[in-house]
Design a protein around this motif. Structure first.
Motif, PDB file in Angstrom:
ATOM      1  N   TYR A   3       0.796  -1.268   0.095  1.00 38.32           N
ATOM      2  CA  TYR A   3      -0.212  -0.195   0.064  1.00 38.32           C
ATOM      3  C   TYR A   3       0.885   1.221  -0.068  1.00 38.32           C
ATOM      4  O   TYR A   3       1.896   1.192   0.680  1.00 38.32           O
ATOM      5  N   ARG A 180      -7.623   0.215   3.389  1.00 36.03           N
ATOM      6  CA  ARG A 180      -8.992  -0.780   2.987  1.00 36.03           C
ATOM      7  C   ARG A 180     -10.236   0.022   3.032  1.00 36.03           C
ATOM      8  O   ARG A 180     -11.009   0.023   2.348  1.00 36.03           O
ATOM      9  N   GLN A 183     -10.236   2.054  -0.271  1.00 34.01           N
ATOM     10  CA  GLN A 183     -10.546   1.148  -1.368  1.00 34.01           C
ATOM     11  C   GLN A 183     -12.316   1.052  -1.069  1.00 34.01           C
ATOM     12  O   GLN A 183     -13.000   1.099  -2.122  1.00 34.01           O
ATOM     13  N   ALA A 187     -15.069   2.085  -3.749  1.00 30.58           N
ATOM     14  CA  ALA A 187     -16.128   1.092  -4.234  1.00 30.58           C
ATOM     15  C   ALA A 187     -17.375   1.689  -4.239  1.00 30.58           C
ATOM     16  O   ALA A 187     -18.302   1.540  -4.899  1.00 30.58           O
ATOM     17  N   GLU A 193     -13.667  -3.043  -8.027  1.00 28.10           N
ATOM     18  CA  GLU A 193     -12.753  -3.526  -6.757  1.00 28.10           C
ATOM     19  C   GLU A 193     -11.243  -3.476  -7.305  1.00 28.10           C
ATOM     20  O   GLU A 193     -10.464  -2.828  -6.371  1.00 28.10           O
ATOM     21  N   ALA A 196     -10.284   0.077  -7.533  1.00 24.50           N
ATOM     22  CA  ALA A 196     -10.031   0.686  -6.142  1.00 24.50           C
ATOM     23  C   ALA A 196      -8.761   0.407  -5.528  1.00 24.50           C
ATOM     24  O   ALA A 196      -8.058   1.320  -4.903  1.00 24.50           O
ATOM     25  N   ARG A 197      -8.520  -1.128  -5.814  1.00 22.79           N
ATOM     26  CA  ARG A 197      -6.966  -1.292  -5.198  1.00 22.79           C
ATOM     27  C   ARG A 197      -6.022  -0.751  -5.777  1.00 22.79           C
ATOM     28  O   ARG A 197      -4.989  -0.344  -5.310  1.00 22.79           O
ATOM     29  N   THR A 201      -2.226   1.095  -4.970  1.00 25.74           N
ATOM     30  CA  THR A 201      -1.139   0.061  -5.160  1.00 25.74           C
ATOM     31  C   THR A 201      -0.341   0.419  -6.308  1.00 25.74           C
ATOM     32  O   THR A 201       0.665   1.018  -6.415  1.00 25.74           O
TER      33      THR A 201
END
Length: 221
Positions: A3, A180, A183, A187, A193, A196-197, A201
C-alpha cells in the motif's frame, strides 16, 4: 500487498514518528512526505525509513499559469523526489500532465471537469497520475460538494483509464486513512474492486517507478 500513500504532511518530527508507526500498522510500505523545506522533508522521510517504510520527499506547486510555474517545477525537482502540481486552469492541468518532471496532478473536487479524455491521454503519455486528496473532505468547506467532486474525478479517471491515486495528505496520525477504507470509499463511488485497489497500490507504484526510470536515464546521460 504494498500500500502506498504519496502525500503525508507531518507538522513536526514527533508527528512524523507517530505517523510512521501508524503507517506500518496500516500496511503502508511506501509514502511520500511533504514539507516546505527540503531538509525537513528529508528528516521526516528518514524517520519513516527507520520504521521500515520506503519514503520519498515531495513538493506541490500551485499553478495559475504554467509559464510562471514551470521554472519553479524545475528548481523543486532538484531538491525533492516527487513534484506535484495543483493547476488552477485547464491549460496548466494539460501541460503539467505531460511534463517529464511532474509526478502528480492534484485535482481538487471543484475541478472535476478537468478529468476528461484529453487529460487522461496526456497523463498516460507523460507518466503522471491524477491525485485525489482526502484531506479536502475534512477541511475543504462543504463536505457534500467535496465528496461529490472526488467521486466524479475517480469515476472519470476509471472510465478514461487514467492512472490516479488517492492520498490522505495527513498532518497527524488522526488524519490518516487505512488503505482498505480508501478502497471501500472508492467502491462506494461505483468503481470496480480492482481499480479501487490500484488507486492505493499499482497506480502510485507506477509513479514511483517512473521517477526511478527518469533518474536512471539522467544518470546514464
Amino acid at each position: 500487498m504494498k500500500y502506498i500513500d504519496l502525500c503525508l504532511r507531518p507538522r513536526s518530527s514527533k508527528d512524523a514518528a507517530e505517523m510512521a508507526s501508524m503507517a506500518g500498522v496500516m500496511g503502508y510500505r511506501v509514502v511520500a512526505v511533504e514539507a516546505g523545506d527540503p531538509e525537513h522533508a528529508r528528516e521526516y522521510a528518514r524517520i519513516f525509513r527507520e520504521e521500515g517504510i520506503e519514503a520519498l520527499t515531495r513538493a506541490t506547486v500551485e499553478a495559475e499559469s504554467w509559464s510562471k510555474a514551470v521554472g519553479l517545477v524545475r528548481r523543486l525537482a532538484q531538491s525533492f523526489d516527487l513534484v506535484a502540481v495543483k493547476p488552477r486552469t485547464a491549460e496548466a492541468a494539460r501541460l503539467a500532465a505531460r511534463h517529464p518532471r511532474i509526478a502528480l496532478v492534484v485535482l481538487p473536487p471543484g475541478m472535476a471537469r478537468y478529468m476528461d479524455k484529453s487529460q487522461a491521454h496526456l497523463l498516460r503519455e507523460g507518466g503522471a497520475a491524477v491525485e485525489i486528496q482526502l484531506h479536502l473532505l475534512l477541511h475543504g468547506g462543504d463536505p457534500r460538494g467535496g465528496l461529490r467532486g472526488s467521486m466524479i474525478i475517480a469515476r472519470r479517471a476509471a472510465a478514461y483509464e487514467a492512472p490516479f491515486t488517492v492520498t490522505s495528505c495527513a498532518r497527524t496520525r488522526w488524519e490518516m486513512w487505512h488503505p482498505r477504507v480508501v478502497q471501500a470509499l472508492l467502491a462506494a463511488f461505483g468503481l470496480p474492486e480492482l481499480v479501487a485497489r490500484l488507486a492505493v497500490t499499482g497506480y502510485p507504484a507506477a509513479v514511483v517507478n517512473a521517477k526511478a526510470r527518469r533518474l536512471d536515464a539522467s544518470g546514464a546521460a
